[in-house]
Design a protein around this motif. Sequence first.
Motif, mmCIF file in Angstrom:
data_model
loop_
_atom_site.group_PDB
_atom_site.id
_atom_site.type_symbol
_atom_site.label_atom_id
_atom_site.label_comp_id
_atom_site.label_asym_id
_atom_site.label_seq_id
_atom_site.Cartn_x
_atom_site.Cartn_y
_atom_site.Cartn_z
ATOM 1 N N VAL A 1 35.617 32.100 52.689
ATOM 2 C CA VAL A 1 35.108 32.513 51.671
ATOM 3 C C VAL A 1 34.217 31.952 51.132
ATOM 4 C CG1 VAL A 1 35.319 32.907 48.943
ATOM 5 C CG2 VAL A 1 36.712 33.390 50.484
ATOM 6 N N LEU A 2 33.590 30.165 51.080
ATOM 7 C CA LEU A 2 32.710 28.686 51.668
ATOM 8 C C LEU A 2 32.625 27.956 52.533
ATOM 9 C CD1 LEU A 2 33.766 27.339 47.691
ATOM 10 C CD2 LEU A 2 32.338 29.615 48.105
ATOM 11 N N ASP B 1 21.673 30.443 48.741
ATOM 12 C CA ASP B 1 22.076 30.086 47.527
ATOM 13 C C ASP B 1 20.909 30.939 46.788
ATOM 14 O OD1 ASP B 1 24.133 28.467 48.194
ATOM 15 O OD2 ASP B 1 22.795 26.523 46.917
ATOM 16 N N LEU C 1 40.441 36.925 44.506
ATOM 17 C CA LEU C 1 39.151 37.359 45.648
ATOM 18 C C LEU C 1 39.916 38.020 46.363
ATOM 19 C CD1 LEU C 1 36.859 33.779 45.574
ATOM 20 C CD2 LEU C 1 36.445 36.181 44.444
ATOM 21 N N ALA D 1 35.555 39.102 41.382
ATOM 22 C CA ALA D 1 35.480 38.031 40.722
ATOM 23 C C ALA D 1 36.699 38.554 39.438
ATOM 24 C CB ALA D 1 34.289 36.503 40.005
ATOM 25 N N LEU E 1 31.681 38.536 47.365
ATOM 26 C CA LEU E 1 32.945 38.584 47.367
ATOM 27 C C LEU E 1 32.035 39.021 45.952
ATOM 28 C CD1 LEU E 1 35.247 36.993 48.804
ATOM 29 C CD2 LEU E 1 34.838 39.218 49.121
ATOM 30 N N ALA E 2 31.313 38.150 44.608
ATOM 31 C CA ALA E 2 31.271 37.848 43.726
ATOM 32 C C ALA E 2 31.893 39.001 42.699
ATOM 33 C CB ALA E 2 29.639 37.988 43.408
ATOM 34 N N GLY F 1 29.086 32.902 41.600
ATOM 35 C CA GLY F 1 29.685 34.163 40.884
ATOM 36 C C GLY F 1 30.896 34.515 41.365
ATOM 37 N N LEU F 2 31.617 33.707 41.322
ATOM 38 C CA LEU F 2 32.899 33.827 42.285
ATOM 39 C C LEU F 2 34.333 33.661 41.304
ATOM 40 C CD1 LEU F 2 32.839 32.695 46.055
ATOM 41 C CD2 LEU F 2 32.987 35.160 44.799
ATOM 42 N N HIS G 1 26.766 36.654 46.151
ATOM 43 C CA HIS G 1 27.965 36.247 47.154
ATOM 44 C C HIS G 1 28.462 37.342 47.857
ATOM 45 C CE1 HIS G 1 32.012 35.224 48.599
ATOM 46 N NE2 HIS G 1 30.967 33.928 49.329
#
Lengths: 228, 208
Positions: A86-87, A100, A44, A110, A106-107, B36-37, A104
């Motif tokens: 990130v989280l 939710d 990431l 992935a 950064l998705a 989706g990470l 995200h």
Amino acid sequence: MTRIHDMGGRFGDGPVQPEGEDEPIFHEEWHRRALAVTLATGSLGQWNLDMSRHARESLAVPDYATFSYYEKWIGAVADLLVDNGVLTRADLAGEDSPADGAAHPLAGRALTKDKVAGVLSRGGPTTRESNVAPLFEPGQAVRALRPAANRLVDGGHTRMPSYVAGARGRILMAHGAHVLPDSNAHGLGEAPEPLYAVIFPAGELWAAPENPDDEVVLDLWQSYLEPA
Amino acid sequence: MPHDHHSHDDAHPHALLPSDPALRVKALETILTRKGLIDPAALDEIIDTYENKIGPKNGADVVARAWSDAGFRKALLEDATAVVRDLGYYGRQGEHVVVVENTPETHNMVVCTLCSCYPWSLLGIPPAWYKSDAYRARAVREPRKVLADFGVTLPEGTAVRVWDSTAEMRYLVLPMRPERTEGMPFEQLAALVTRDSMIGTGLAKAPA
């Protein structure tokens, strides 16, 4: 100054338990997943290799001493994910968050299956152009600084083991300029500088070396060394 | 001088996850997948790579070539990174490779006292003992006693040189070629090269 991971030369660990060459690489299914989650989240791009090592070394002392190898990895990854935004802690605690359902940010980064082979085969070379001139050449006598410590961040990450601090050796190989972990682990830039393989007689390092002809070689950055 | 904040942080985020390691990994994988990470299919691919594709066979191929071809051996000892790249063995945790040669005078042995650095692209994922506290702590101070744990005794007059992998250089030991292997086909030679012989905690196997 030192952390629990810096264990070279320590007494009291008992015998090494060799494994046959045909033993499985992973002993538990979750070991597989821990390795893969670590590599996939690394791609990431939110932290570098040195930050990743520092996160493992920063586990609380009782955790480092008792966690198995991949427990250290997964603990460090969870910490990195939160420390780098990130989280959230709420995400880890399994609490619903309003975000939710939304994608995200950064998705899009992935790691997908089709990119795995390329990412693993490219790796992450650490050689760089550097404007730090080499001070030493093979054959030259040097001394490792004492104490072994990060000199940019107090208590920070360093790759100089404490057992070599103050010891006198000689330059065996010049490896060119490499990223300096002491800086890069703390987001202070790559600060590349010359890296050397430095060879030390065992008698410089240990009170009772097994054999006076034995030697230990360490890779040490120029800023870890002084002329001797 | 700034201080490292981690040293005072006694509430690490990982403690919010289940404490059982298998459940902890599962929980993290589930959260990351939902957002989706990570892509579970990519995880499977990573595992397949290190379980089935990259392993000590790569290193054994390099060693058997060095035993068979003096020109290859010379090039390998001079610039191993370039040589292994040509063979397709460049990659993650194998970006900067140095090959060190065992001789009757010097036995080489590799460790990473600070973590678990290891030439993945040539040997795969390290075995559990390589990552153990006992190996990391003892290999630099009492390599001969560690070798004894592996059943290896060196001849009188052989010095031990231990390589502590403190940077991104990855060291591979070129073990001595066993006696009575002249003219042996390449595949049989490669089969004598054990993982441990390339770490330096073992010797190449004697021919049957």
